[in-house]
Design a protein around this motif. Structure first.
Motif, short mmCIF file in Angstrom:
data_model
loop_
_atom_site.label_atom_id
_atom_site.label_comp_id
_atom_site.label_asym_id
_atom_site.label_seq_id
_atom_site.Cartn_x
_atom_site.Cartn_y
_atom_site.Cartn_z
N PRO A 1 136.71 17.11 53.44
CA PRO A 1 137.37 16.52 51.82
C PRO A 1 136.73 15.16 51.29
CG PRO A 1 138.99 17.67 52.60
CD PRO A 1 138.36 17.38 54.01
N SER A 2 136.40 14.00 52.43
CA SER A 2 136.21 12.91 51.82
C SER A 2 135.04 12.74 51.82
CB SER A 2 135.68 11.53 53.35
OG SER A 2 137.68 12.06 53.97
N GLY A 3 133.80 13.54 52.16
CA GLY A 3 132.50 13.48 51.23
C GLY A 3 131.59 12.15 52.54
N VAL A 4 130.49 12.51 51.16
CA VAL A 4 129.75 11.47 51.85
C VAL A 4 128.63 11.01 51.06
CG1 VAL A 4 129.05 11.63 54.78
CG2 VAL A 4 127.62 13.11 53.10
N ASN A 5 128.22 9.37 50.88
CA ASN A 5 126.94 9.47 49.78
C ASN A 5 125.89 9.64 50.02
OD1 ASN A 5 126.31 8.24 47.65
ND2 ASN A 5 127.65 6.85 47.83
N LEU A 6 125.36 11.50 50.40
CA LEU A 6 123.67 11.62 51.01
C LEU A 6 122.93 10.89 50.59
CD1 LEU A 6 123.92 15.59 50.75
CD2 LEU A 6 124.36 14.11 52.75
N LEU A 7 122.90 10.19 48.93
CA LEU A 7 121.34 9.78 48.57
C LEU A 7 121.46 7.99 48.29
CD1 LEU A 7 120.20 12.57 46.09
CD2 LEU A 7 119.52 11.51 48.69
N TYR A 8 122.52 7.43 48.43
CA TYR A 8 123.01 6.06 48.72
C TYR A 8 121.72 5.11 49.19
CZ TYR A 8 125.55 2.09 49.40
OH TYR A 8 126.48 0.22 49.46
N PRO A 9 120.89 4.05 48.74
CA PRO A 9 121.93 3.75 47.05
C PRO A 9 121.18 3.82 46.25
CG PRO A 9 120.62 2.13 48.71
CD PRO A 9 120.65 3.27 49.32
N VAL A 10 120.37 4.68 46.53
CA VAL A 10 119.32 5.09 45.24
C VAL A 10 119.99 6.03 43.75
CG1 VAL A 10 117.58 6.89 44.85
CG2 VAL A 10 116.98 5.40 46.36
N HIS A 11 121.10 6.93 44.69
CA HIS A 11 121.78 7.97 43.81
C HIS A 11 123.72 7.71 44.13
CE1 HIS A 11 123.27 11.09 41.57
NE2 HIS A 11 123.78 11.48 42.11
N ASP A 12 123.89 6.68 43.45
CA ASP A 12 125.32 6.43 44.81
C ASP A 12 126.37 7.49 43.57
OD1 ASP A 12 127.44 5.20 45.03
OD2 ASP A 12 127.98 3.55 44.04
N ARG A 13 126.38 8.89 44.55
CA ARG A 13 127.44 9.58 44.50
C ARG A 13 127.74 10.08 45.66
NH1 ARG A 13 130.96 11.18 40.09
NH2 ARG A 13 129.51 10.68 39.32
N PHE A 14 128.81 10.02 45.97
CA PHE A 14 129.82 10.49 47.48
C PHE A 14 129.55 12.57 46.91
CE2 PHE A 14 131.09 6.58 48.40
CZ PHE A 14 131.18 7.08 49.32
N TYR A 15 129.52 12.89 47.73
CA TYR A 15 129.17 14.69 47.54
C TYR A 15 130.13 15.52 48.86
CZ TYR A 15 125.95 14.56 44.30
OH TYR A 15 125.35 13.82 43.15
N ALA A 16 130.97 16.19 48.86
CA ALA A 16 131.43 17.08 49.64
C ALA A 16 131.74 19.30 49.46
CB ALA A 16 133.18 17.07 50.00
N VAL A 17 130.72 18.91 50.44
CA VAL A 17 130.74 20.72 50.35
C VAL A 17 132.11 21.10 51.46
CG1 VAL A 17 129.86 22.61 51.97
CG2 VAL A 17 128.62 20.70 50.95
N VAL A 18 132.43 21.48 50.45
CA VAL A 18 134.67 22.29 50.29
C VAL A 18 135.18 23.35 49.45
CG1 VAL A 18 135.35 19.85 51.62
CG2 VAL A 18 135.96 20.12 49.12
N GLY A 19 135.70 24.46 50.98
CA GLY A 19 135.62 25.90 49.45
C GLY A 19 135.88 26.87 50.48
#
Length: 212
Positions: free
Chosen positions: A112-130
């Protein structure tokens, strides 16, 4: 984010599967450290706002390392790594890189915490949950990827500006090294995580005993 001990356990399991003849105490230690390395960005968060699960959890660093390693071992007439450490060093380097990406970053991505995969070029955390299940009435049901905003329509808890990943180093935004703050160092959080850690310990102990 998953406890660092769990990342290391996944890294050890990966090392046991991929190291082959290169397995020994030193190589499995390198692989385990590689799995733990991304979590050091929690320390960096003391000086860089929002660095946890971003600074070392993005794909740029391992991407650059992979390109450099591939170029050195495949295209150079004389490989710097192979000349100094032979096939052993090349194998350990690739498996350590895999451990960094899969066990260090990947395990935290699927939380649920996720990671910022493309930081710092694209600043957004993503989480694969479901969930992924088969229902006799609804058929195949999955909620990992849904139509919406964001990269691949994955769940996003926020950006470094408005989202904070809690760690024992920096429990709350701006906590720093203040005294009197409740700090919790999670070793394992669920039963399945304990099973993974125990299995990794037993497996590596058996492998080391067999290779005596």
């Amino acid at each position: 984010m998953a406890p660092t001990l769990v990342n290391v356990a996944f890294g050890v399991a990966l090392g046991l599967a991929l190291l082959g003849a290169a397995f020994d105490r030193r190589s499995i230690l390198f692989v385990a450290l590689a799995a733990a390395l991304p979590d050091l960005d929690a320390v960096a968060s003391l000086v860089v706002h929002g660095a946890t699960n971003a600074l070392l959890h993005n794909l740029w660093l391992p991407g650059v390392v992979a390109v450099a390693l591939y170029w050195d071992t495949r295209y150079r007439e004389e490989s710097w790594l192979a000349d100094r450490h032979g096939w052993y060093g090349v194998r350990v380097a690739w498996v350590s890189l895999a451990s960094f990406v899969v066990a260090g970053i990947g395990v935290d991505l699927f939380s649920p915490s996720g990671v910022n995969l493309l930081y710092p070029v694209h600043d957004r955390f993503y989480a694969v949950v479901g969930i992924l299940l088969f229902s006799t009435q609804d058929g195949l049901v999955q909620s990992f990827v849904e139509v919406g905003e964001g990269l691949l329509w994955l769940s996003s808890p926020g950006t470094t500006a408005d989202y904070h990943v809690e760690t024992w180093v920096n429990p709350t935004p701006g906590t720093g090294l203040e005294r009197g703050v409740d700090r919790e160092l999670h070793l394992v959080e669920t039963g399945w995580q304990l099973v993974v850690v125990a299995a990794a310990l037993v497996a590596v102990a058996i492998r080391l005993w067999e290779d005596r």
